[in-house]
Write a protein that holds these residues in place. Structure first.
Motif, PDB file in Angstrom:
ATOM      1  N   LYS A  91      -2.695   7.525  16.093  1.00 35.50           N
ATOM      2  CA  LYS A  91      -3.764   7.258  15.123  1.00 35.50           C
ATOM      3  C   LYS A  91      -4.482   8.530  14.695  1.00 35.50           C
ATOM      4  O   LYS A  91      -4.991   8.618  13.573  1.00 35.50           O
ATOM      5  N   ALA A  92      -4.515   9.537  15.562  1.00 35.88           N
ATOM      6  CA  ALA A  92      -5.229  10.779  15.237  1.00 35.88           C
ATOM      7  C   ALA A  92      -4.617  11.508  14.048  1.00 35.88           C
ATOM      8  O   ALA A  92      -5.289  12.327  13.406  1.00 35.88           O
ATOM      9  N   GLN A 100       5.153  16.510  13.984  1.00 35.28           N
ATOM     10  CA  GLN A 100       4.324  16.521  12.783  1.00 35.28           C
ATOM     11  C   GLN A 100       4.601  17.784  11.980  1.00 35.28           C
ATOM     12  O   GLN A 100       4.979  18.811  12.541  1.00 35.28           O
ATOM     13  N   GLY A 101       4.375  17.672  10.679  1.00 35.90           N
ATOM     14  CA  GLY A 101       4.521  18.836   9.822  1.00 35.90           C
ATOM     15  C   GLY A 101       3.204  19.581   9.685  1.00 35.90           C
ATOM     16  O   GLY A 101       2.220  19.280  10.361  1.00 35.90           O
ATOM     17  N   GLN A 156       4.356  15.113   5.964  1.00 38.27           N
ATOM     18  CA  GLN A 156       3.966  15.876   7.151  1.00 38.27           C
ATOM     19  C   GLN A 156       3.559  14.979   8.315  1.00 38.27           C
ATOM     20  O   GLN A 156       3.053  15.463   9.328  1.00 38.27           O
ATOM     21  N   VAL A 157       3.762  13.669   8.148  1.00 37.05           N
ATOM     22  CA  VAL A 157       3.388  12.703   9.179  1.00 37.05           C
ATOM     23  C   VAL A 157       4.608  12.387  10.033  1.00 37.05           C
ATOM     24  O   VAL A 157       5.720  12.300   9.515  1.00 37.05           O
ATOM     25  N   SER A 158       4.415  12.190  11.328  1.00 31.52           N
ATOM     26  CA  SER A 158       5.551  11.861  12.189  1.00 31.52           C
ATOM     27  C   SER A 158       6.128  10.501  11.797  1.00 31.52           C
ATOM     28  O   SER A 158       5.414   9.613  11.328  1.00 31.52           O
ATOM     29  N   MET A 215      -4.115  10.375  11.282  1.00 32.37           N
ATOM     30  CA  MET A 215      -4.839   9.986  10.080  1.00 32.37           C
ATOM     31  C   MET A 215      -5.925  11.001   9.738  1.00 32.37           C
ATOM     32  O   MET A 215      -6.159  11.318   8.569  1.00 32.37           O
ATOM     33  N   THR A 216      -6.592  11.523  10.766  1.00 31.02           N
ATOM     34  CA  THR A 216      -7.649  12.505  10.534  1.00 31.02           C
ATOM     35  C   THR A 216      -7.093  13.760   9.876  1.00 31.02           C
ATOM     36  O   THR A 216      -7.710  14.320   8.960  1.00 31.02           O
ATOM     37  N   HIS A 217      -5.930  14.213  10.303  1.00 34.17           N
ATOM     38  CA  HIS A 217      -5.316  15.402   9.697  1.00 34.17           C
ATOM     39  C   HIS A 217      -5.011  15.156   8.222  1.00 34.17           C
ATOM     40  O   HIS A 217      -5.252  16.019   7.365  1.00 34.17           O
ATOM     41  N   LEU A 218      -4.496  13.969   7.909  1.00 28.87           N
ATOM     42  CA  LEU A 218      -4.160  13.632   6.528  1.00 28.87           C
ATOM     43  C   LEU A 218      -5.423  13.533   5.683  1.00 28.87           C
ATOM     44  O   LEU A 218      -5.484  14.050   4.563  1.00 28.87           O
ATOM     45  N   VAL A 219      -6.439  12.875   6.219  1.00 25.53           N
ATOM     46  CA  VAL A 219      -7.700  12.709   5.492  1.00 25.53           C
ATOM     47  C   VAL A 219      -8.342  14.060   5.198  1.00 25.53           C
ATOM     48  O   VAL A 219      -8.859  14.291   4.094  1.00 25.53           O
ATOM     49  N   GLU A 220      -8.321  14.956   6.180  1.00 25.86           N
ATOM     50  CA  GLU A 220      -8.936  16.265   5.968  1.00 25.86           C
ATOM     51  C   GLU A 220      -8.248  17.020   4.834  1.00 25.86           C
ATOM     52  O   GLU A 220      -8.905  17.749   4.076  1.00 25.86           O
ATOM     53  N   ALA A 221      -6.938  16.858   4.694  1.00 27.86           N
ATOM     54  CA  ALA A 221      -6.234  17.507   3.586  1.00 27.86           C
ATOM     55  C   ALA A 221      -6.673  16.913   2.246  1.00 27.86           C
ATOM     56  O   ALA A 221      -6.923  17.638   1.275  1.00 27.86           O
ATOM     57  N   ILE A 222      -6.805  15.599   2.201  1.00 26.37           N
ATOM     58  CA  ILE A 222      -7.213  14.921   0.960  1.00 26.37           C
ATOM     59  C   ILE A 222      -8.652  15.262   0.581  1.00 26.37           C
ATOM     60  O   ILE A 222      -8.979  15.406  -0.601  1.00 26.37           O
ATOM     61  N   MET A 223      -9.496  15.441   1.579  1.00 32.44           N
ATOM     62  CA  MET A 223     -10.931  15.594   1.333  1.00 32.44           C
ATOM     63  C   MET A 223     -11.396  17.046   1.307  1.00 32.44           C
ATOM     64  O   MET A 223     -12.599  17.312   1.366  1.00 32.44           O
TER      65      MET A 223
END
Length: 434
Positions: free
Chosen positions: A80-81, A251-252, A29-31, A83-91
């Motif tokens: 860089k932002a 982005q996805g 889901q990352v560009s 990363m925050t979207h990805l981290v929020e999914a993991i956390m």
């Protein structure tokens, strides 16, 4: 060498294959333009899910997988932002836990404001936050570490969208270095600290942490800490701006299907307990140690060699996490990623900070022109001692080290010497390795 850390192009990430399918999901889901740097940056968040897990390293000692860090560096607007979207999914599980804990704290604070609380103050509830907010103060950070230690030693994870926010968390910039070293080495906080309740504590810092910043902000932040061990403990992931394109990166969506697949992997992290010895991991660490010595000899750079020790260890921790994500099964692809993690970290350090290794302060785009270099690559296939001597002087190195460097290169099998002509020639083995 597996990768060239002295070039302008980042080491290419291995393609996800058998054993590293998780990386494919991670990036789905990352560009396209920001994918490579986000892979290593995701591991501190992933490893925060681990508890009561230790792995034996090549030094025959067991280590927890907490203390993982990362610093994402790139110009403004590079993505860089994401990363925050990805981290929020993991956390997500951490957020759910913290919402319950926060409600306990709010209820207690409400009780404290009632009239009855003046006579008999209610005791502060035992609360601990697994994913604290980025604007965490130092007293709150220490208090939370104490609570986590009291409740079983859970790892807290922090994602700081600006690297300067570490100053607030650590109690000032002068304290950042010691705090980060304690986090990396899983040491205690280093001193007795007063909390809001007047309690003192010195907890073990089980923390994973990530930062983001522009290159200029990163250079200013680490400028005085390149040689004290703090800088070397941080793995870096650098993303250059690249070509100008008139397209907005796509982005996805972290939809239910993605989260369902992600949770299947998170469960593997949550359920993993015990001590492990994964021999292929340590075999690759030993291979990397030899490779890093060869790289340092090519550049005749002691700082590069010293930095490589912790780059190997950080890559080893990420690969151990990948092993767990792969249902505790080794694959060749995990080893390939471990090697790439190490080289990508070192390439990022050389790219952004290379000139500062020797006390320089060039603009970030000029760093590779005056940072560590593979000097043998800068010479012809056949050269003489005077040419290397001139190159060393051009790079600010001593004339006296020329003969020693030539001897090292000969012993490494990089070059041969002809007594008849007085010339040095690069070996076929070296040229094939390039």
């Amino acid at each position: 060498m597996d990768y060239n850390i002295f070039g302008g192009t980042a080491p290419a990430m291995p393609k996800p294959s058998k054993g590293t399918e998780f990386c494919k999901l991670l990036l789905s889901q990352v560009s396209q333009d920001i994918r490579e740097p986000l892979v290593p940056m995701a591991f501190p968040a992933l490893a925060a899910h681990l508890a009561d897990v230790e792995f034996m390293y090549s030094d025959n000692k067991y280590y927890e997988l907490c203390g993982q860090m990362g610093h994402l560096i790139g110009p403004s607007g590079v993505g860089k932002a994401q990363m925050t979207h990805l981290v929020e999914a993991i956390m997500r599980p951490f957020r759910e836990h913290d919402e319950i804990e926060y409600k306990k704290l709010v209820d207690w604070q409400r009780q404290m404001k009632t009239k009855g609380a003046n006579k008999e103050k209610p005791e502060r509830p035992d609360v601990s936050f697994w994913f604290p907010p980025a604007d965490l103060t130092n007293p709150a950070f220490i208090q939370n570490a104490m609570a986590l230690e009291k409740m079983g030693g859970r790892t807290q994870y922090l994602n700081l969208p600006e690297v300067e926010m570490a100053d607030k968390m650590c109690g000032g910039h002068r304290q950042v270095s010691q705090t980060i070293r304690n986090i990396y080495d899983r040491q205690r906080a280093g001193a007795l600290r007063a909390t809001a309740d007047g309690v003192t504590g010195n907890p073990v810092l089980r923390v994973n942490i990530t930062f983001s910043s522009t290159p200029d902000a990163a250079r200013a932040f680490y400028k005085k800490d390149l040689t004290n061990g703090f800088f070397g403990r941080i793995p870096f992931a650098y993303k250059a701006r690249g070509e100008r394109k008139g397209k907005i990166p796509r982005q996805g969506a972290y939809d239910e299907e993605f989260l369902r697949k992600l949770d299947e992997y998170i469960v593997r992290l949550d359920n993993c307990k015990g001590r492990f010895v994964v021999k292929p991991l340590n075999k690759i660490a030993d291979h990397l140690a030899e490779e890093m010595a060869r790289l340092a000899d090519l550049a005749d750079d002691d700082m590069l060699f010293e930095l490589s020790h912790r780059s190997i260890f950080a890559a080893w921790k990420k690969a151990a996490t990948l092993w767990i994500l792969n249902d505790q099964t080794w694959s060749r692809s995990i080893g390939e990623y471990m090697v790439w993690f190490c080289y990508y970290d070192l390439w990022s350090k050389v790219k952004v900070f290379g000139d500062m290794f020797k006390g320089g302060d060039a603009p970030s785009e000029e760093v590779l022109k005056c940072g560590p270099k593979n000097m043998l690559e800068s010479l012809g296939n056949v050269f003489n001692e005077q040419q290397l001597e001139a190159l060393r002087l051009q790079l600010g190195k001593s004339k006296e080290g020329t003969k020693h460097q030539l001897n090292v290169w000969k012993n490494r099998g990089f070059i041969t010497y002809s007594h008849q002509t007085g010339l040095y020639t690069k070996t076929e083995e070296y040229l094939k390795g390039e």
